[in-house]
Write a protein that holds these residues in place. Structure first.
Motif, PDB file in Angstrom:
ATOM      1  N   ASN A 184       0.865  -1.177   0.000  1.00  0.00           N
ATOM      2  CA  ASN A 184       0.000   0.000   0.000  1.00  0.00           C
ATOM      3  C   ASN A 184       0.903   1.228   0.000  1.00  0.00           C
ATOM      4  O   ASN A 184       1.404   1.643   1.037  1.00  0.00           O
ATOM      5  CB  ASN A 184      -0.916  -0.013   1.224  1.00  0.00           C
ATOM      6  CG  ASN A 184      -1.941   1.100   1.201  1.00  0.00           C
ATOM      7  OD1 ASN A 184      -1.623   2.251   0.938  1.00  0.00           O
ATOM      8  ND2 ASN A 184      -3.190   0.762   1.484  1.00  0.00           N
ATOM      9  N   ALA A 186       0.439   4.392  -0.393  1.00  0.00           N
ATOM     10  CA  ALA A 186       0.016   5.551   0.397  1.00  0.00           C
ATOM     11  C   ALA A 186       0.383   5.352   1.867  1.00  0.00           C
ATOM     12  O   ALA A 186       0.866   6.278   2.537  1.00  0.00           O
ATOM     13  CB  ALA A 186      -1.482   5.778   0.239  1.00  0.00           C
ATOM     14  N   GLU A 187       0.154   4.156   2.364  1.00  0.00           N
ATOM     15  CA  GLU A 187       0.519   3.843   3.748  1.00  0.00           C
ATOM     16  C   GLU A 187       2.023   3.970   3.951  1.00  0.00           C
ATOM     17  O   GLU A 187       2.484   4.538   4.942  1.00  0.00           O
ATOM     18  CB  GLU A 187       0.065   2.418   4.083  1.00  0.00           C
ATOM     19  CG  GLU A 187       0.495   1.928   5.455  1.00  0.00           C
ATOM     20  CD  GLU A 187       0.212   0.458   5.644  1.00  0.00           C
ATOM     21  OE1 GLU A 187       1.081  -0.256   6.182  1.00  0.00           O
ATOM     22  OE2 GLU A 187      -0.888   0.004   5.247  1.00  0.00           O
ATOM     23  N   ALA A 190       3.033   7.705   3.960  1.00  0.00           N
ATOM     24  CA  ALA A 190       2.570   8.394   5.166  1.00  0.00           C
ATOM     25  C   ALA A 190       3.371   7.965   6.383  1.00  0.00           C
ATOM     26  O   ALA A 190       3.763   8.798   7.210  1.00  0.00           O
ATOM     27  CB  ALA A 190       1.086   8.123   5.382  1.00  0.00           C
ATOM     28  N   ASP A 191       3.634   6.671   6.500  1.00  0.00           N
ATOM     29  CA  ASP A 191       4.390   6.174   7.649  1.00  0.00           C
ATOM     30  C   ASP A 191       5.826   6.688   7.623  1.00  0.00           C
ATOM     31  O   ASP A 191       6.378   7.062   8.655  1.00  0.00           O
ATOM     32  CB  ASP A 191       4.376   4.645   7.671  1.00  0.00           C
ATOM     33  CG  ASP A 191       3.014   4.083   8.045  1.00  0.00           C
ATOM     34  OD1 ASP A 191       2.130   4.879   8.434  1.00  0.00           O
ATOM     35  OD2 ASP A 191       2.836   2.861   7.944  1.00  0.00           O
ATOM     36  N   ARG A 201       1.277   9.531  12.996  1.00  0.00           N
ATOM     37  CA  ARG A 201       0.962   8.856  11.740  1.00  0.00           C
ATOM     38  C   ARG A 201      -0.385   9.289  11.171  1.00  0.00           C
ATOM     39  O   ARG A 201      -0.531   9.441   9.957  1.00  0.00           O
ATOM     40  CB  ARG A 201       0.992   7.337  11.938  1.00  0.00           C
ATOM     41  CG  ARG A 201       2.410   6.793  12.122  1.00  0.00           C
ATOM     42  CD  ARG A 201       2.439   5.285  12.082  1.00  0.00           C
ATOM     43  NE  ARG A 201       3.810   4.804  12.177  1.00  0.00           N
ATOM     44  CZ  ARG A 201       4.174   3.533  12.048  1.00  0.00           C
ATOM     45  NH1 ARG A 201       3.239   2.622  11.815  1.00  0.00           N
ATOM     46  NH2 ARG A 201       5.423   3.171  12.153  1.00  0.00           N
ATOM     47  N   SER A 204       0.102  12.482   9.394  1.00  0.00           N
ATOM     48  CA  SER A 204       0.856  12.288   8.159  1.00  0.00           C
ATOM     49  C   SER A 204      -0.038  11.684   7.079  1.00  0.00           C
ATOM     50  O   SER A 204       0.001  12.100   5.916  1.00  0.00           O
ATOM     51  CB  SER A 204       2.059  11.375   8.422  1.00  0.00           C
ATOM     52  OG  SER A 204       2.800  11.165   7.236  1.00  0.00           O
ATOM     53  N   ARG A 205      -0.870  10.717   7.446  1.00  0.00           N
ATOM     54  CA  ARG A 205      -1.762  10.084   6.466  1.00  0.00           C
ATOM     55  C   ARG A 205      -2.830  11.062   5.985  1.00  0.00           C
ATOM     56  O   ARG A 205      -3.186  11.076   4.801  1.00  0.00           O
ATOM     57  CB  ARG A 205      -2.401   8.838   7.082  1.00  0.00           C
ATOM     58  CG  ARG A 205      -1.396   7.731   7.356  1.00  0.00           C
ATOM     59  CD  ARG A 205      -2.048   6.445   7.833  1.00  0.00           C
ATOM     60  NE  ARG A 205      -1.038   5.436   8.116  1.00  0.00           N
ATOM     61  CZ  ARG A 205      -1.308   4.161   8.365  1.00  0.00           C
ATOM     62  NH1 ARG A 205      -2.558   3.728   8.350  1.00  0.00           N
ATOM     63  NH2 ARG A 205      -0.333   3.298   8.612  1.00  0.00           N
ATOM     64  N   LEU A 208      -1.150  13.458   3.574  1.00  0.00           N
ATOM     65  CA  LEU A 208      -0.883  12.814   2.291  1.00  0.00           C
ATOM     66  C   LEU A 208      -2.160  12.730   1.451  1.00  0.00           C
ATOM     67  O   LEU A 208      -2.134  12.984   0.243  1.00  0.00           O
ATOM     68  CB  LEU A 208      -0.308  11.418   2.501  1.00  0.00           C
ATOM     69  CG  LEU A 208       0.000  10.654   1.207  1.00  0.00           C
ATOM     70  CD1 LEU A 208       1.124  11.323   0.436  1.00  0.00           C
ATOM     71  CD2 LEU A 208       0.344   9.201   1.500  1.00  0.00           C
ATOM     72  N   SER A 209      -3.279  12.380   2.076  1.00  0.00           N
ATOM     73  CA  SER A 209      -4.558  12.315   1.358  1.00  0.00           C
ATOM     74  C   SER A 209      -4.910  13.668   0.765  1.00  0.00           C
ATOM     75  O   SER A 209      -5.368  13.765  -0.383  1.00  0.00           O
ATOM     76  CB  SER A 209      -5.676  11.850   2.299  1.00  0.00           C
ATOM     77  OG  SER A 209      -5.410  10.559   2.793  1.00  0.00           O
TER      78      SER A 209
END
Length: 300
Positions: A184, A186-187, A190-191, A201, A204-205, A208-209
């Motif tokens: 993934n 995106a994960e 973000a991580d 986190r 950050s996620r 990113l979205s």
């Protein structure tokens, strides 16, 4: 009150500026000139006694994709597409090209867009790369010496993730080898961003979205675990147990998604991100060649 409002506006301006900067970085990452070949004394392909052809392929949106086509030592109907990792270039794949060519494969080493000698173009951390890979295979299918070949693929990190995505899109690979891929993307981003910028986190996620939405990038094809693996080709997944950027559980999740007996996961103890080859070259080469001899054997 005016001071509070002024301070709030300053914070919003800073956050807006950071967001714009990150959107630009998502679409157009910084190029890196440091890129070891993994072979002692070899800095580029000219340092190897191989015939090769510098090629330019028209990628998605007519972005010029640079590559090296390396013919097999003997006439072969098997060809592998090799794709490097983020902020690297095709030189990174020379250490693998060496033993793959000796095995009998023709090779196409690509520079991803906005990397190496390829043209600048929207990159979006691999979202566009899978389309360039499709164009590269179409280019091979049009060449007299490779049009009747079977094609396989080998990629590092985001290169491997993009190759799996391309295979799921229907690019006719017989098999795919991926070193340190993400289940993934995106994960993963973000991580890693949370670690790099020392923020929670969830924040950050969320950021990113927002960035992906504002950058107008369809990132869903890079979320591999959310795609159907019903028609997936055989996969070889190589991963270090101490990978700090794309943890081992990403390859474990991909292996679980593949059809029964359609994925092989080989782990390398204490290896960090894309450090598996360096940690145990013999085991790595043997794993790759055993897999290829099963799924894309050189005949004769």
């Amino acid at each position: 009150m005016s001071n509070l409002l002024y301070g709030l506006l300053c914070v919003l301006f800073i956050l807006f500026s950071i967001t714009l900067f990150l959107i630009h970085r998502v679409r157009y990452p910084r190029r890196s000139s440091y890129n070891p070949s993994g072979i002692e004394g070899v800095e580029t392909i000219d340092d190897l006694p191989w015939p090769y052809e510098e090629v330019t392929i028209s990628g998605h949106g007519a972005v010029a994709i640079a590559g090296w086509f390396v013919p097999a030592q003997k006439k072969s109907n098997k060809c592998l597409v090799l794709v490097h990792g983020h902020r690297k270039n095709k030189i990174q794949m020379l250490c693998h090209a060496k033993y793959l060519r000796e095995e009998g494969y023709s090779l196409l080493l690509l520079d991803m867009r906005h990397h190496g000698n390829s043209e600048d173009g929207p990159y979006a951390l691999g979202a566009f790369t899978r389309w360039d890979i499709k164009k590269a295979v179409a280019w091979l299918q049009e060449r007299e010496e490779t049009k009747d070949c079977q094609y396989g693929a080998f990629g590092i990190s985001i290169g491997g993730t993009s190759l799996i995505a391309a295979a799921l899109d229907g690019v006719p690979f017989q098999c795919v080898i991926a070193d340190s891929p993400s289940a993934n993307q995106a994960e993963t981003l973000a991580d890693y961003g949370a670690i790099l910028y020392k923020v929670p986190r969830f924040l950050s996620r969320l950021l990113l979205s927002l960035i992906m939405a504002l950058a107008k990038v369809d990132f869903s094809p890079m979320l591999l675990e959310e795609r159907s693996f019903s028609a997936a080709v055989p996969l070889l997944l190589l991963h270090g147990t101490e990978d700090s950027r794309v943890p081992l559980h990403h390859s474990e999740r991909l292996a679980a998604l593949a059809k029964k007996d359609n994925a092989t996961l080989v782990t390398f103890v204490e290896a960090d991100h894309v450090g598996s080859y360096e940690s145990d070259e013999k085991k790595y080469r043997q794993s790759v060649l055993t897999f290829l001899r099963k799924h894309m054997p050189i005949m004769g």
